[in-house]
Design a protein around this motif. Structure first.
Motif, mmCIF file in Angstrom:
data_model
loop_
_atom_site.group_PDB
_atom_site.id
_atom_site.type_symbol
_atom_site.label_atom_id
_atom_site.label_comp_id
_atom_site.label_asym_id
_atom_site.label_seq_id
_atom_site.Cartn_x
_atom_site.Cartn_y
_atom_site.Cartn_z
ATOM 1 N N VAL A 116 0.835 -1.205 0.000
ATOM 2 C CA VAL A 116 0.000 0.000 0.000
ATOM 3 C C VAL A 116 0.869 1.255 0.000
ATOM 4 N N GLU A 117 1.911 1.258 0.802
ATOM 5 C CA GLU A 117 2.806 2.418 0.851
ATOM 6 C C GLU A 117 3.477 2.656 -0.502
ATOM 7 N N HIS A 118 3.846 1.571 -1.195
ATOM 8 C CA HIS A 118 4.453 1.694 -2.529
ATOM 9 C C HIS A 118 3.467 2.338 -3.497
ATOM 10 N N CYS A 119 2.204 1.943 -3.415
ATOM 11 C CA CYS A 119 1.187 2.516 -4.305
ATOM 12 C C CYS A 119 0.990 4.003 -4.042
ATOM 13 N N ILE A 120 0.910 4.371 -2.780
ATOM 14 C CA ILE A 120 0.719 5.788 -2.434
ATOM 15 C C ILE A 120 1.907 6.614 -2.931
ATOM 16 N N ALA A 121 3.107 6.099 -2.733
ATOM 17 C CA ALA A 121 4.313 6.818 -3.164
ATOM 18 C C ALA A 121 4.397 6.929 -4.684
#
Length: 231
Positions: A116-121
């Motif tokens: 999820v953090e990768h997607c947001i970034a």
């Protein structure tokens, strides 16, 4: 930048009745998405959009804020895009504007916070929507066909000089691990591929999408596996 996570969970599931609150690994399926959202760095609030009182009760038990959705936005034929818009307009009507919209479908319980953090970034100024994908097991250039009523068949993508699977372009399946976009894009467009789409690759063991009992059993198997990176 304010980042809000949303889990869209209908009560009227046909493939696996009651799946969104069916126990998986000791807690309701829905709770896995809520927990990941709460643990993900950068997410400020977590919402569950539903038409079901039972789902709403589970969401509240796991400290998510509930947005009750009209029945007409929770049928088998209702585009989830309209449910996305309803959630955004509901919050905006309350004076709660936010910068980034994250959808974490309840049917994808094996995602990690890192996914999820990768997607947001990945939502940069040149990107309208971030989706997740996983390596496909079949290729439209090699072993996927379309057929007519008489059984006549041909490759989905014909004309390519592909004689072995290794010669075919690498293709991916879209997953339901995460969707990230800006509210303005969702409100002014009708579908994901109306804009500039960027994808994040997620391994297959974290990309299980539960539609029926077979998918559910597969998710249980991964959760119980000692070498599963999710555990």
């Amino acid at each position: 930048m304010s980042v809000y996570a949303f889990i869209f969970a209908r009560g009227n599931s046909k493939g696996l009745p009651g799946k969104n609150i069916k126990p998986l690994g000791g807690k309701p399926l829905l709770a896995h998405s809520i927990s990941i959202a709460q643990q993900t760095q950068g997410i400020d609030k977590v919402f569950v959009s539903t038409d079901s009182a039972d789902i709403a009760a589970v969401a509240e038990a796991y400290q998510a804020t509930v947005i009750m959705r009209p029945a007409e936005l929770a049928t088998d034929t209702s585009p989830e895009w309209l449910a996305w818009r309803h959630a955004i307009t509901t919050l905006q009507a309350q004076g709660d504007d936010f910068s980034v919209f994250v959808s974490l479908p309840a049917t994808s319980p094996l995602r990690s916070t890192g996914d999820v953090e990768h997607c947001i970034a990945s939502l940069d100024e040149q990107t309208d929507v971030v989706i997740t994908v996983t390596p496909a097991s079949r290729s439209p250039y090699f072993n996927m066909v379309v057929r007519d009523e008489e059984g006549a068949s041909q490759l989905v993508c014909s004309g390519a000089n592909v004689n072995r699977r290794q010669d075919a372009p690498v293709v991916y399946d879209m997953t339901t691990v995460a969707y990230v976009a800006r509210p303005k894009f969702i409100m002014s467009n009708d579908r994901i591929f109306s804009g500039r789409v960027r994808s994040v690759v997620v391994p297959r063991e974290r990309a299980v999408d539960i539609d029926d009992i077979y998918d559910f059993k597969l998710a249980e198997l991964f959760l119980e596996s000692k070498d599963n990176p999710y555990v």
